[in-house]
Design an enzyme around this catalytic site. Structure first.
Site, PDB file in Angstrom:
ATOM      1  N   TYR A   1      48.517   3.897   4.262  1.00  0.00           N
ATOM      2  CA  TYR A   1      47.762   4.704   4.908  1.00  0.00           C
ATOM      3  C   TYR A   1      48.011   6.485   4.685  1.00  0.00           C
ATOM      4  CZ  TYR A   1      44.141   6.796   8.076  1.00  0.00           C
ATOM      5  OH  TYR A   1      43.070   7.429   8.835  1.00  0.00           O
TER       6      TYR A   1
ATOM      7  N   ARG B   1      54.909  -1.946  16.323  1.00  0.00           N
ATOM      8  CA  ARG B   1      53.770  -2.612  15.179  1.00  0.00           C
ATOM      9  C   ARG B   1      53.709  -1.915  14.174  1.00  0.00           C
ATOM     10  NH1 ARG B   1      47.360  -2.205  16.442  1.00  0.00           N
ATOM     11  NH2 ARG B   1      48.347   0.530  16.554  1.00  0.00           N
TER      12      ARG B   1
ATOM     13  N   GLY C   1      32.033   0.750   8.757  1.00  0.00           N
ATOM     14  CA  GLY C   1      30.642   1.903   9.279  1.00  0.00           C
ATOM     15  C   GLY C   1      29.687   0.881   9.891  1.00  0.00           C
TER      16      GLY C   1
HETATM   17  N1  LIG Z   1      39.738   7.720  13.958  1.00  0.00           N
HETATM   18  C1  LIG Z   1      41.087   8.485  13.715  1.00  0.00           C
HETATM   19  O1  LIG Z   1      41.521   9.158  14.791  1.00  0.00           O
HETATM   20  C2  LIG Z   1      41.321   9.390  12.806  1.00  0.00           C
HETATM   21  C3  LIG Z   1      42.354   9.847  11.838  1.00  0.00           C
HETATM   22  C4  LIG Z   1      42.944  10.929  11.746  1.00  0.00           C
HETATM   23  C5  LIG Z   1      41.871  10.986  10.230  1.00  0.00           C
HETATM   24  N2  LIG Z   1      40.046  10.183  10.544  1.00  0.00           N
HETATM   25  C6  LIG Z   1      39.341   9.485   9.023  1.00  0.00           C
HETATM   26  O2  LIG Z   1      38.337   9.935   9.411  1.00  0.00           O
HETATM   27  C7  LIG Z   1      37.575   9.212   8.774  1.00  0.00           C
HETATM   28  C8  LIG Z   1      36.498   8.852   9.410  1.00  0.00           C
HETATM   29  O3  LIG Z   1      37.528   7.922  10.423  1.00  0.00           O
HETATM   30  P1  LIG Z   1      36.116   6.975  11.539  1.00  0.00           P
HETATM   31  O4  LIG Z   1      37.175   6.660  12.303  1.00  0.00           O
HETATM   32  O5  LIG Z   1      35.143   7.467  11.720  1.00  0.00           O
HETATM   33  O6  LIG Z   1      36.230   4.940  10.333  1.00  0.00           O
HETATM   34  P2  LIG Z   1      34.979   4.634  10.615  1.00  0.00           P
HETATM   35  O7  LIG Z   1      35.610   2.701   9.490  1.00  0.00           O
HETATM   36  O8  LIG Z   1      34.410   4.716  11.732  1.00  0.00           O
HETATM   37  O9  LIG Z   1      34.379   5.666   9.113  1.00  0.00           O
HETATM   38  C9  LIG Z   1      35.156   5.294   7.848  1.00  0.00           C
HETATM   39  C10 LIG Z   1      33.993   4.805   6.767  1.00  0.00           C
HETATM   40  O10 LIG Z   1      33.918   5.362   5.491  1.00  0.00           O
HETATM   41  C11 LIG Z   1      32.799   3.866   5.213  1.00  0.00           C
HETATM   42  N3  LIG Z   1      33.557   3.029   3.492  1.00  0.00           N
HETATM   43  C12 LIG Z   1      35.000   2.976   4.282  1.00  0.00           C
HETATM   44  N4  LIG Z   1      35.013   2.697   2.458  1.00  0.00           N
HETATM   45  C13 LIG Z   1      33.760   3.166   1.874  1.00  0.00           C
HETATM   46  C14 LIG Z   1      33.802   3.249   0.616  1.00  0.00           C
HETATM   47  N5  LIG Z   1      34.753   2.123  -0.519  1.00  0.00           N
HETATM   48  N6  LIG Z   1      32.448   3.744  -0.358  1.00  0.00           N
HETATM   49  C15 LIG Z   1      31.998   4.494   1.221  1.00  0.00           C
HETATM   50  N7  LIG Z   1      32.686   4.750   2.691  1.00  0.00           N
HETATM   51  C16 LIG Z   1      33.280   3.852   2.632  1.00  0.00           C
HETATM   52  C17 LIG Z   1      33.027   3.087   5.910  1.00  0.00           C
HETATM   53  O11 LIG Z   1      31.876   1.681   6.126  1.00  0.00           O
HETATM   54  C18 LIG Z   1      32.970   3.649   7.243  1.00  0.00           C
HETATM   55  O12 LIG Z   1      31.485   3.928   8.012  1.00  0.00           O
HETATM   56  C19 LIG Z   1      38.585   8.464   7.504  1.00  0.00           C
HETATM   57  O13 LIG Z   1      38.643   9.256   6.348  1.00  0.00           O
HETATM   58  C20 LIG Z   1      40.094   8.765   9.102  1.00  0.00           C
HETATM   59  O14 LIG Z   1      41.016   8.080   7.829  1.00  0.00           O
HETATM   60  C21 LIG Z   1      40.513   9.297  11.573  1.00  0.00           C
END
Ligand SMILES: NC(=O)c1ccc[n+]([C@@H]2O[C@H](COP(=O)([O-])OP(=O)(O)OC[C@H]3O[C@@H](n4cnc5c(N)ncnc54)[C@H](O)[C@@H]3O)[C@@H](O)[C@H]2O)c1
Length: 325
Positions: A152, A279, A44
Protein backbone atom coordinates in the site's frame (compact mmCIF):
# COMPACT_ATOMS: atom_id res chain seq x y z
CA UNK A 1 -12.64 33.45 -8.19
CA UNK A 2 -13.95 32.42 -11.60
CA UNK A 3 -17.63 31.52 -11.75
CA UNK A 4 -18.76 29.16 -14.53
CA UNK A 5 -22.49 29.06 -15.31
CA UNK A 6 -23.57 29.60 -11.72
CA UNK A 7 -21.02 27.32 -10.06
CA UNK A 8 -17.49 28.00 -9.02
CA UNK A 9 -15.88 25.01 -10.70
CA UNK A 10 -16.80 21.49 -11.77
CA UNK A 11 -14.89 19.01 -9.67
CA UNK A 12 -14.65 15.23 -10.02
CA UNK A 13 -14.20 13.39 -6.73
CA UNK A 14 -13.05 9.82 -7.33
CA UNK A 15 -13.88 7.59 -4.37
CA UNK A 16 -16.58 10.13 -3.49
CA UNK A 17 -18.74 7.48 -1.80
CA UNK A 18 -15.98 6.67 0.65
CA UNK A 19 -15.25 8.08 4.07
CA UNK A 20 -12.99 10.97 3.07
CA UNK A 21 -14.37 11.43 -0.45
CA UNK A 22 -17.96 11.91 0.73
CA UNK A 23 -16.88 14.58 3.20
CA UNK A 24 -14.99 16.34 0.43
CA UNK A 25 -18.11 16.23 -1.75
CA UNK A 26 -20.03 18.01 1.03
CA UNK A 27 -17.33 20.62 1.43
CA UNK A 28 -17.03 21.31 -2.30
CA UNK A 29 -20.81 21.68 -2.60
CA UNK A 30 -20.78 24.06 0.37
CA UNK A 31 -18.14 26.10 -1.47
CA UNK A 32 -20.41 26.49 -4.51
CA UNK A 33 -18.77 23.84 -6.71
CA UNK A 34 -20.56 21.44 -8.99
CA UNK A 35 -19.49 17.89 -8.07
CA UNK A 36 -19.31 14.63 -10.00
CA UNK A 37 -18.63 11.49 -7.97
CA UNK A 38 -16.90 8.49 -9.53
CA UNK A 39 -17.06 5.34 -7.43
CA UNK A 40 -17.50 1.58 -7.87
CA UNK A 41 -18.56 1.05 -4.24
CA UNK A 42 -15.70 -1.39 -3.62
CA UNK A 43 -15.37 0.00 -0.09
CA UNK A 44 -17.62 3.09 -0.36
CA UNK A 45 -21.21 3.18 0.88
CA UNK A 46 -24.41 4.51 -0.62
CA UNK A 47 -25.45 5.84 2.81
CA UNK A 48 -22.55 8.30 2.61
CA UNK A 49 -24.31 9.98 -0.32
CA UNK A 50 -27.94 9.48 0.72
CA UNK A 51 -28.28 13.08 1.93
CA UNK A 52 -27.45 14.33 -1.60
CA UNK A 53 -30.43 12.67 -3.33
CA UNK A 54 -32.03 16.06 -4.08
CA UNK A 55 -28.85 18.06 -4.65
CA UNK A 56 -28.89 19.25 -8.29
CA UNK A 57 -25.17 20.12 -8.27
CA UNK A 58 -24.10 16.56 -7.28
CA UNK A 59 -24.00 13.74 -9.81
CA UNK A 60 -23.05 10.08 -9.25
CA UNK A 61 -21.18 8.25 -11.98
CA UNK A 62 -20.76 4.58 -11.14
CA UNK A 63 -17.53 3.43 -12.69
CA UNK A 64 -14.12 1.97 -12.10
CA UNK A 65 -10.77 3.77 -12.16
CA UNK A 66 -9.22 0.59 -13.55
CA UNK A 67 -11.17 1.23 -16.77
CA UNK A 68 -9.91 4.00 -19.05
CA UNK A 69 -13.31 4.26 -20.76
CA UNK A 70 -15.04 5.01 -17.45
CA UNK A 71 -12.46 7.65 -16.64
CA UNK A 72 -12.73 9.30 -20.06
CA UNK A 73 -16.49 9.73 -19.51
CA UNK A 74 -16.08 10.85 -15.90
CA UNK A 75 -13.51 13.52 -16.85
CA UNK A 76 -15.66 15.21 -19.51
CA UNK A 77 -16.21 18.90 -18.71
CA UNK A 78 -14.26 18.68 -15.45
CA UNK A 79 -12.04 21.53 -14.19
CA UNK A 80 -10.39 19.86 -11.19
CA UNK A 81 -10.07 16.24 -10.01
CA UNK A 82 -9.81 15.28 -6.37
CA UNK A 83 -8.48 11.72 -6.60
CA UNK A 84 -9.47 9.75 -3.49
CA UNK A 85 -10.42 6.35 -4.96
CA UNK A 86 -8.26 3.50 -3.69
CA UNK A 87 -8.34 0.29 -1.71
CA UNK A 88 -6.89 2.06 1.31
CA UNK A 89 -5.53 -0.53 3.69
CA UNK A 90 -2.04 -1.70 4.63
CA UNK A 91 -3.12 -5.22 5.74
CA UNK A 92 -5.35 -5.63 2.68
CA UNK A 93 -2.45 -4.71 0.40
CA UNK A 94 -0.45 -7.49 2.03
CA UNK A 95 -3.35 -9.95 1.72
CA UNK A 96 -4.40 -8.89 -1.82
CA UNK A 97 -1.39 -7.32 -3.55
CA UNK A 98 -2.70 -7.72 -7.11
CA UNK A 99 -6.17 -6.20 -6.63
CA UNK A 100 -4.80 -3.32 -4.56
CA UNK A 101 -1.99 -2.63 -7.05
CA UNK A 102 -4.40 -2.54 -9.98
CA UNK A 103 -6.67 -0.11 -8.16
CA UNK A 104 -4.13 2.08 -6.44
CA UNK A 105 -1.33 2.19 -9.02
CA UNK A 106 -2.89 1.41 -12.42
CA UNK A 107 -6.07 3.29 -11.44
CA UNK A 108 -4.09 6.41 -10.55
CA UNK A 109 -2.05 6.24 -13.74
CA UNK A 110 -5.24 5.79 -15.81
CA UNK A 111 -6.77 8.76 -14.05
CA UNK A 112 -3.83 10.99 -14.95
CA UNK A 113 -3.93 9.87 -18.58
CA UNK A 114 -7.67 10.60 -18.77
CA UNK A 115 -7.21 13.95 -17.02
CA UNK A 116 -4.52 14.97 -19.47
CA UNK A 117 -6.62 13.90 -22.44
CA UNK A 118 -9.65 15.83 -21.12
CA UNK A 119 -7.51 18.94 -20.45
CA UNK A 120 -8.41 18.99 -16.78
CA UNK A 121 -6.80 22.00 -15.07
CA UNK A 122 -5.62 20.34 -11.86
CA UNK A 123 -5.44 17.00 -10.05
CA UNK A 124 -5.14 16.69 -6.28
CA UNK A 125 -4.17 13.29 -4.88
CA UNK A 126 -4.81 11.44 -1.62
CA UNK A 127 -1.29 10.33 -0.72
CA UNK A 128 -0.35 8.64 2.54
CA UNK A 129 2.01 9.03 5.48
CA UNK A 130 2.69 5.29 5.14
CA UNK A 131 5.26 6.32 2.50
CA UNK A 132 7.64 7.28 5.35
CA UNK A 133 7.69 3.77 6.83
CA UNK A 134 9.85 3.46 9.95
CA UNK A 135 12.09 6.44 9.17
CA UNK A 136 13.66 7.37 12.55
CA UNK A 137 13.54 11.12 12.00
CA UNK A 138 10.62 12.82 13.72
CA UNK A 139 8.63 14.82 12.90
CA UNK A 140 8.44 13.50 9.35
CA UNK A 141 9.24 16.14 6.78
CA UNK A 142 8.57 15.71 3.07
CA UNK A 143 12.26 15.85 2.14
CA UNK A 144 13.03 12.57 4.00
CA UNK A 145 13.77 9.64 1.69
CA UNK A 146 10.66 7.43 1.82
CA UNK A 147 10.96 3.88 3.17
CA UNK A 148 7.69 2.16 2.24
CA UNK A 149 7.09 -1.01 4.29
CA UNK A 150 3.97 -2.35 2.58
CA UNK A 151 2.55 -2.71 -0.92
CA UNK A 152 0.00 0.00 0.00
CA UNK A 153 2.77 2.46 0.92
CA UNK A 154 4.46 1.77 -2.42
CA UNK A 155 1.19 2.28 -4.30
CA UNK A 156 0.66 5.68 -2.73
CA UNK A 157 4.27 6.68 -3.34
CA UNK A 158 4.07 5.68 -7.00
CA UNK A 159 0.96 7.85 -7.22
CA UNK A 160 2.91 10.82 -5.86
CA UNK A 161 5.73 10.29 -8.34
CA UNK A 162 3.29 10.08 -11.21
CA UNK A 163 1.55 13.26 -10.01
CA UNK A 164 4.89 15.03 -10.02
CA UNK A 165 5.91 13.74 -13.45
CA UNK A 166 2.56 14.68 -15.01
CA UNK A 167 3.02 18.19 -13.61
CA UNK A 168 6.60 18.52 -14.80
CA UNK A 169 6.50 16.61 -18.11
CA UNK A 170 2.94 17.07 -19.28
CA UNK A 171 1.99 20.46 -17.81
CA UNK A 172 -0.91 19.02 -15.75
CA UNK A 173 -0.82 20.84 -12.38
CA UNK A 174 -0.98 18.36 -9.48
CA UNK A 175 -0.46 18.28 -5.75
CA UNK A 176 -0.20 15.24 -3.45
CA UNK A 177 -1.56 15.48 0.07
CA UNK A 178 0.05 12.96 2.40
CA UNK A 179 -2.75 12.28 4.88
CA UNK A 180 -1.79 11.09 8.35
CA UNK A 181 -4.40 8.70 9.88
CA UNK A 182 -7.62 10.49 9.12
CA UNK A 183 -10.63 9.88 11.38
CA UNK A 184 -14.18 11.10 11.81
CA UNK A 185 -17.83 10.28 11.16
CA UNK A 186 -18.63 7.81 8.32
CA UNK A 187 -15.41 5.84 8.68
CA UNK A 188 -16.34 2.17 8.37
CA UNK A 189 -15.99 0.45 11.77
CA UNK A 190 -17.15 -2.96 10.57
CA UNK A 191 -14.52 -4.22 8.14
CA UNK A 192 -11.68 -6.40 9.36
CA UNK A 193 -9.39 -3.71 7.94
CA UNK A 194 -11.06 -0.87 9.80
CA UNK A 195 -9.04 2.05 11.00
CA UNK A 196 -8.28 2.03 14.68
CA UNK A 197 -10.43 4.93 15.94
CA UNK A 198 -13.85 3.77 14.69
CA UNK A 199 -12.95 0.20 15.72
CA UNK A 200 -12.02 1.28 19.28
CA UNK A 201 -14.97 3.65 19.69
CA UNK A 202 -17.62 1.21 18.49
CA UNK A 203 -16.26 -1.65 20.65
CA UNK A 204 -15.92 0.54 23.72
CA UNK A 205 -19.39 2.05 23.25
CA UNK A 206 -20.65 -1.55 23.36
CA UNK A 207 -18.76 -2.08 26.65
CA UNK A 208 -16.15 -4.34 24.98
CA UNK A 209 -12.35 -4.13 25.32
CA UNK A 210 -10.55 -2.74 22.25
CA UNK A 211 -7.92 -4.92 20.55
CA UNK A 212 -4.43 -3.48 20.17
CA UNK A 213 -1.96 -5.12 17.78
CA UNK A 214 1.38 -4.79 19.58
CA UNK A 215 2.13 -3.08 22.92
CA UNK A 216 0.02 0.03 22.31
CA UNK A 217 3.01 2.39 22.50
CA UNK A 218 2.77 2.91 18.75
CA UNK A 219 1.66 6.45 17.99
CA UNK A 220 0.05 8.34 15.17
CA UNK A 221 -0.66 11.91 14.13
CA UNK A 222 -4.43 11.31 14.07
CA UNK A 223 -6.07 13.93 11.86
CA UNK A 224 -9.72 14.84 12.18
CA UNK A 225 -11.61 14.95 8.88
CA UNK A 226 -12.36 18.70 9.06
CA UNK A 227 -8.64 19.38 8.66
CA UNK A 228 -8.46 17.13 5.61
CA UNK A 229 -11.47 18.88 4.07
CA UNK A 230 -9.75 22.19 4.61
CA UNK A 231 -6.50 20.98 3.02
CA UNK A 232 -8.36 19.62 0.00
CA UNK A 233 -10.34 22.79 -0.52
CA UNK A 234 -7.12 24.80 -0.37
CA UNK A 235 -5.37 22.37 -2.73
CA UNK A 236 -8.19 22.65 -5.28
CA UNK A 237 -8.16 26.45 -5.23
CA UNK A 238 -4.54 27.48 -4.45
CA UNK A 239 -3.12 29.96 -6.94
CA UNK A 240 -0.50 27.51 -8.19
CA UNK A 241 0.50 23.89 -7.64
CA UNK A 242 3.19 22.04 -9.54
CA UNK A 243 3.70 18.46 -8.44
CA UNK A 244 4.40 19.18 -4.77
CA UNK A 245 3.94 16.69 -1.92
CA UNK A 246 2.73 18.04 1.43
CA UNK A 247 1.86 16.42 4.75
CA UNK A 248 -1.71 16.89 5.96
CA UNK A 249 -1.86 16.31 9.70
CA UNK A 250 -1.88 18.14 13.02
CA UNK A 251 1.76 18.00 14.21
CA UNK A 252 0.68 16.12 17.38
CA UNK A 253 1.23 12.48 18.29
CA UNK A 254 -1.07 10.16 20.32
CA UNK A 255 -0.29 6.55 21.32
CA UNK A 256 -2.96 3.86 21.15
CA UNK A 257 -2.82 3.42 24.94
CA UNK A 258 -3.37 7.19 25.41
CA UNK A 259 -6.30 6.98 23.04
CA UNK A 260 -7.92 4.13 24.98
CA UNK A 261 -7.52 6.26 28.17
CA UNK A 262 -9.14 9.26 26.48
CA UNK A 263 -12.09 7.22 25.19
CA UNK A 264 -12.52 5.67 28.65
CA UNK A 265 -12.62 9.17 30.16
CA UNK A 266 -15.19 10.37 27.63
CA UNK A 267 -17.37 7.30 28.23
CA UNK A 268 -16.84 7.11 31.99
CA UNK A 269 -15.61 3.50 31.60
CA UNK A 270 -12.45 1.66 32.61
CA UNK A 271 -11.98 -0.86 29.78
CA UNK A 272 -8.51 -2.39 29.36
CA UNK A 273 -7.24 -3.19 25.87
CA UNK A 274 -6.45 -6.78 24.92
CA UNK A 275 -3.22 -7.25 22.97
CA UNK A 276 -2.55 -9.27 19.81
CA UNK A 277 0.75 -9.65 17.92
CA UNK A 278 1.90 -6.68 15.80
CA UNK A 279 0.55 -6.66 12.22
CA UNK A 280 2.79 -7.01 9.16
CA UNK A 281 3.62 -3.68 7.54
CA UNK A 282 2.50 -1.47 10.44
CA UNK A 283 4.86 1.36 11.37
CA UNK A 284 5.74 2.23 14.99
CA UNK A 285 5.51 6.01 15.19
CA UNK A 286 4.18 8.71 12.92
CA UNK A 287 4.24 12.45 13.51
CA UNK A 288 4.11 15.12 10.80
CA UNK A 289 5.89 18.35 10.12
CA UNK A 290 3.09 20.42 8.58
CA UNK A 291 5.01 23.53 7.58
CA UNK A 292 5.03 22.72 3.85
CA UNK A 293 1.21 22.61 3.73
CA UNK A 294 1.10 25.85 5.70
CA UNK A 295 3.44 27.56 3.27
CA UNK A 296 2.12 26.15 -0.02
CA UNK A 297 -1.61 26.09 0.77
CA UNK A 298 -2.10 28.36 3.79
CA UNK A 299 -3.21 25.21 5.70
CA UNK A 300 -3.91 25.46 9.45
CA UNK A 301 -5.25 22.85 11.87
CA UNK A 302 -8.86 23.84 12.45
CA UNK A 303 -10.07 21.00 14.72
CA UNK A 304 -7.58 19.52 17.23
CA UNK A 305 -7.48 15.80 18.13
CA UNK A 306 -9.51 15.81 21.37
CA UNK A 307 -12.34 17.82 19.86
CA UNK A 308 -12.35 15.57 16.78
CA UNK A 309 -12.46 12.47 18.98
CA UNK A 310 -15.43 13.89 20.91
CA UNK A 311 -17.31 14.66 17.68
CA UNK A 312 -16.55 11.21 16.28
CA UNK A 313 -17.69 9.57 19.50
CA UNK A 314 -20.99 11.48 19.32
CA UNK A 315 -21.49 10.29 15.75
CA UNK A 316 -21.02 6.60 16.62
CA UNK A 317 -23.08 6.98 19.79
CA UNK A 318 -25.97 8.36 17.70
CA UNK A 319 -25.62 5.48 15.23
CA UNK A 320 -25.59 2.95 18.08
CA UNK A 321 -28.79 4.51 19.48
CA UNK A 322 -30.42 4.11 16.05
CA UNK A 323 -29.24 0.48 15.98
CA UNK A 324 -26.91 1.17 13.04
CA UNK A 325 -23.16 0.81 12.60
N1 LIG B 1 -8.28 7.16 5.94
C1 LIG B 1 -7.00 7.47 6.11
O1 LIG B 1 -6.52 7.62 7.23
C2 LIG B 1 -6.11 7.71 4.93
C3 LIG B 1 -4.74 8.01 5.16
C4 LIG B 1 -3.92 8.23 4.07
C5 LIG B 1 -4.42 8.20 2.79
N2 LIG B 1 -5.74 7.89 2.59
C6 LIG B 1 -6.25 7.85 1.22
O2 LIG B 1 -7.44 8.62 1.16
C7 LIG B 1 -8.31 8.07 0.16
C8 LIG B 1 -9.69 7.85 0.74
O3 LIG B 1 -9.60 6.91 1.81
P1 LIG B 1 -10.84 6.56 2.76
O4 LIG B 1 -10.30 6.34 4.11
O5 LIG B 1 -11.92 7.52 2.54
O6 LIG B 1 -11.24 5.12 2.20
P2 LIG B 1 -12.63 4.56 1.62
O7 LIG B 1 -12.40 3.09 1.42
O8 LIG B 1 -13.75 4.97 2.48
O9 LIG B 1 -12.74 5.32 0.22
C9 LIG B 1 -12.17 4.85 -0.98
C10 LIG B 1 -13.23 4.95 -2.06
O10 LIG B 1 -12.66 4.53 -3.30
C11 LIG B 1 -13.63 3.73 -3.97
N3 LIG B 1 -12.95 2.83 -4.91
C12 LIG B 1 -12.14 1.78 -4.62
N4 LIG B 1 -11.76 1.18 -5.74
C13 LIG B 1 -12.31 1.87 -6.77
C14 LIG B 1 -12.28 1.71 -8.18
N5 LIG B 1 -11.57 0.72 -8.76
N6 LIG B 1 -12.97 2.59 -8.94
C15 LIG B 1 -13.70 3.59 -8.37
N7 LIG B 1 -13.77 3.78 -7.04
C16 LIG B 1 -13.08 2.92 -6.25
C17 LIG B 1 -14.31 2.97 -2.86
O11 LIG B 1 -15.55 2.39 -3.22
C18 LIG B 1 -14.45 4.06 -1.80
O12 LIG B 1 -15.63 4.79 -1.95
C19 LIG B 1 -7.63 6.80 -0.34
O13 LIG B 1 -6.96 7.12 -1.54
C20 LIG B 1 -6.63 6.47 0.74
O14 LIG B 1 -5.52 5.75 0.24
C21 LIG B 1 -6.59 7.64 3.63
Amino acid sequence: MVVWQGYRMHILVTGGAGFIGSHLVDRFLAEGFRVRILDNFATGRRENLAHLANEPRAELFEGDIRKLGDLAKACRGIDVISHQAAIPSVPRSVAEPVLTHETNVDGTFNLLMAAREAKVKRVTFAASSSAYGDVEQSPKVETIRPQPKSPYAIHKLVGEYYMNVFAKQFGLPTVALRYFNVFGPRQDPTSQYSAVIPAFITRMLAGKAPTIYGDGQQSRDFTFIENVKQANFLAATAAKVNGEVVNVATGRQISLLQMVDLINKMLGTNLKATHEPERAGDVKHSLADIRAAETLLGYRVIVPFDEGLRLTMEHYRDLAKQGKK
